[in-house]
Design a protein around this motif. Structure first.
Motif, PDB file in Angstrom:
ATOM      1  N   ASP A   1     -72.220-115.872 104.926  1.00  0.00           N
ATOM      2  CA  ASP A   1     -70.831-115.650 104.549  1.00  0.00           C
ATOM      3  C   ASP A   1     -70.695-115.868 103.046  1.00  0.00           C
ATOM      4  N   THR A   2     -70.107-114.928 102.321  1.00  0.00           N
ATOM      5  CA  THR A   2     -69.888-115.102 100.884  1.00  0.00           C
ATOM      6  C   THR A   2     -68.713-116.054 100.693  1.00  0.00           C
ATOM      7  N   VAL A   3     -68.996-117.271 100.215  1.00  0.00           N
ATOM      8  CA  VAL A   3     -67.952-118.279 100.030  1.00  0.00           C
ATOM      9  C   VAL A   3     -67.512-118.380  98.574  1.00  0.00           C
ATOM     10  N   PHE A   4     -68.256-117.734  97.682  1.00  0.00           N
ATOM     11  CA  PHE A   4     -67.924-117.770  96.256  1.00  0.00           C
ATOM     12  C   PHE A   4     -68.495-116.528  95.610  1.00  0.00           C
ATOM     13  N   GLN A   5     -67.676-115.880  94.751  1.00  0.00           N
ATOM     14  CA  GLN A   5     -68.138-114.691  94.041  1.00  0.00           C
ATOM     15  C   GLN A   5     -67.443-114.633  92.694  1.00  0.00           C
ATOM     16  N   GLU A   6     -68.236-114.318  91.640  1.00  0.00           N
ATOM     17  CA  GLU A   6     -67.658-114.209  90.307  1.00  0.00           C
ATOM     18  C   GLU A   6     -68.351-113.100  89.516  1.00  0.00           C
ATOM     19  N   HIS A   7     -67.630-112.625  88.508  1.00  0.00           N
ATOM     20  CA  HIS A   7     -68.174-111.667  87.547  1.00  0.00           C
ATOM     21  C   HIS A   7     -68.084-112.320  86.175  1.00  0.00           C
TER      22      HIS A   7
ATOM     23  N   ILE B   1     -66.860-115.098  79.736  1.00  0.00           N
ATOM     24  CA  ILE B   1     -65.585-114.703  80.329  1.00  0.00           C
ATOM     25  C   ILE B   1     -65.825-114.460  81.817  1.00  0.00           C
ATOM     26  N   VAL B   2     -65.198-115.286  82.632  1.00  0.00           N
ATOM     27  CA  VAL B   2     -65.505-115.266  84.062  1.00  0.00           C
ATOM     28  C   VAL B   2     -64.257-114.964  84.894  1.00  0.00           C
ATOM     29  N   SER B   3     -64.431-114.098  85.888  1.00  0.00           N
ATOM     30  CA  SER B   3     -63.384-113.795  86.869  1.00  0.00           C
ATOM     31  C   SER B   3     -63.937-114.202  88.231  1.00  0.00           C
ATOM     32  N   VAL B   4     -63.203-115.081  88.912  1.00  0.00           N
ATOM     33  CA  VAL B   4     -63.653-115.606  90.197  1.00  0.00           C
ATOM     34  C   VAL B   4     -62.761-115.063  91.304  1.00  0.00           C
ATOM     35  N   ARG B   5     -63.407-114.498  92.319  1.00  0.00           N
ATOM     36  CA  ARG B   5     -62.653-113.963  93.450  1.00  0.00           C
ATOM     37  C   ARG B   5     -61.866-115.087  94.123  1.00  0.00           C
ATOM     38  N   GLY B   6     -60.554-114.868  94.275  1.00  0.00           N
ATOM     39  CA  GLY B   6     -59.704-115.831  94.965  1.00  0.00           C
ATOM     40  C   GLY B   6     -59.221-116.992  94.112  1.00  0.00           C
ATOM     41  N   GLN B   7     -59.496-116.959  92.796  1.00  0.00           N
ATOM     42  CA  GLN B   7     -59.043-118.040  91.912  1.00  0.00           C
ATOM     43  C   GLN B   7     -58.311-117.461  90.706  1.00  0.00           C
TER      44      GLN B   7
ATOM     45  N   LYS C   1     -55.596-116.053  90.203  1.00  0.00           N
ATOM     46  CA  LYS C   1     -55.074-114.705  90.441  1.00  0.00           C
ATOM     47  C   LYS C   1     -56.077-113.646  89.989  1.00  0.00           C
ATOM     48  N   GLU C   2     -57.353-114.026  90.030  1.00  0.00           N
ATOM     49  CA  GLU C   2     -58.488-113.185  89.660  1.00  0.00           C
ATOM     50  C   GLU C   2     -58.442-112.709  88.211  1.00  0.00           C
ATOM     51  N   LYS C   3     -57.672-113.438  87.386  1.00  0.00           N
ATOM     52  CA  LYS C   3     -57.638-113.155  85.953  1.00  0.00           C
ATOM     53  C   LYS C   3     -58.809-113.878  85.289  1.00  0.00           C
ATOM     54  N   PRO C   4     -59.379-113.276  84.242  1.00  0.00           N
ATOM     55  CA  PRO C   4     -60.532-113.901  83.590  1.00  0.00           C
ATOM     56  C   PRO C   4     -60.165-115.177  82.839  1.00  0.00           C
ATOM     57  N   VAL C   5     -61.121-116.097  82.807  1.00  0.00           N
ATOM     58  CA  VAL C   5     -61.001-117.335  82.036  1.00  0.00           C
ATOM     59  C   VAL C   5     -62.129-117.321  81.010  1.00  0.00           C
ATOM     60  N   SER C   6     -61.794-117.617  79.757  1.00  0.00           N
ATOM     61  CA  SER C   6     -62.786-117.581  78.676  1.00  0.00           C
ATOM     62  C   SER C   6     -63.258-118.974  78.302  1.00  0.00           C
ATOM     63  N   PHE C   7     -64.555-119.071  78.045  1.00  0.00           N
ATOM     64  CA  PHE C   7     -65.195-120.282  77.552  1.00  0.00           C
ATOM     65  C   PHE C   7     -65.924-119.883  76.269  1.00  0.00           C
ATOM     66  N   SER C   8     -65.706-120.628  75.201  1.00  0.00           N
ATOM     67  CA  SER C   8     -66.351-120.322  73.922  1.00  0.00           C
ATOM     68  C   SER C   8     -67.641-121.102  73.786  1.00  0.00           C
ATOM     69  N   SER C   9     -68.620-120.495  73.137  1.00  0.00           N
ATOM     70  CA  SER C   9     -69.885-121.200  72.929  1.00  0.00           C
ATOM     71  C   SER C   9     -69.677-122.341  71.941  1.00  0.00           C
ATOM     72  N   THR C  10     -70.212-123.509  72.304  1.00  0.00           N
ATOM     73  CA  THR C  10     -70.179-124.661  71.406  1.00  0.00           C
ATOM     74  C   THR C  10     -71.585-125.029  70.953  1.00  0.00           C
TER      75      THR C  10
END
Length: 153
Positions: free
Chosen positions: A63-69, A82-88, A90-99
């Motif tokens: 069963d796929t319990v987690f999926q992201e692009h 920049i990650v979009s997670v299915r079901g989280q 509102k499936e809008k992307p969240v950005s993380f900057s390199s440190t």
């Protein structure tokens, strides 16, 4: 005139070669972390010199319990994860900057995001890497470690 043209062509060629090696090419390919309770996979590909893409998922009993692009995008300051997670979210992307960007490691942060707020990729060997996520869950500092083995280039 010919020496100048030759130098311009040489500079262009050397510059384009450099762009091919600037990115985290060690991420490319398919990676897997299988335990008794789950099967996690990441599949990375290079779109061009400034964009990498990944599809990640976790299976539990088929069963796929987690999926992201993920889009890994080169910016003037480094790389953005920049990650979009299915079901989280509102499936809008969240950005993380390199440190931190090293030869064999990458660190991305977004202090405004609860979990994770830091993502670390560390190449161990050509066929293994560790992805670790850090953040806060239920008011408590938490991390999850995913040791991956390469399953195909």
């Amino acid at each position: 005139m010919k020496p100048l043209a030759f130098l311009l062509v040489l500079m262009f060629f050397l510059g384009s070669c450099q762009n091919d090696t600037d990115g985290p090419n060690w991420l490319l390919g398919s990676w897997r972390n299988t335990t008794a309770s789950m099967d996690a996979q990441e599949h990375w590909k290079k779109v061009d010199a400034t964009v990498y893409e990944a599809e990640s998922f976790i299976l539990v009993q088929n069963d796929t319990v987690f999926q992201e692009h993920v889009d890994l995008v080169k910016t003037s300051k480094g790389w953005d994860y920049i990650v979009s997670v299915r079901g989280q979210n509102k499936e809008k992307p969240v950005s993380f900057s390199s440190t931190y960007i090293g030869k064999d490691s990458l660190v991305f942060e977004n202090s405004k995001h609860d979990f994770p707020n830091r993502i670390v990729y560390k190449k161990i060997k050509a066929d293994s890497l560790v992805a670790t996520i850090f953040g806060t869950q239920n008011g408590k500092a938490t991390s999850e470690i995913f040791p991956f083995k390469k399953i195909k280039p």
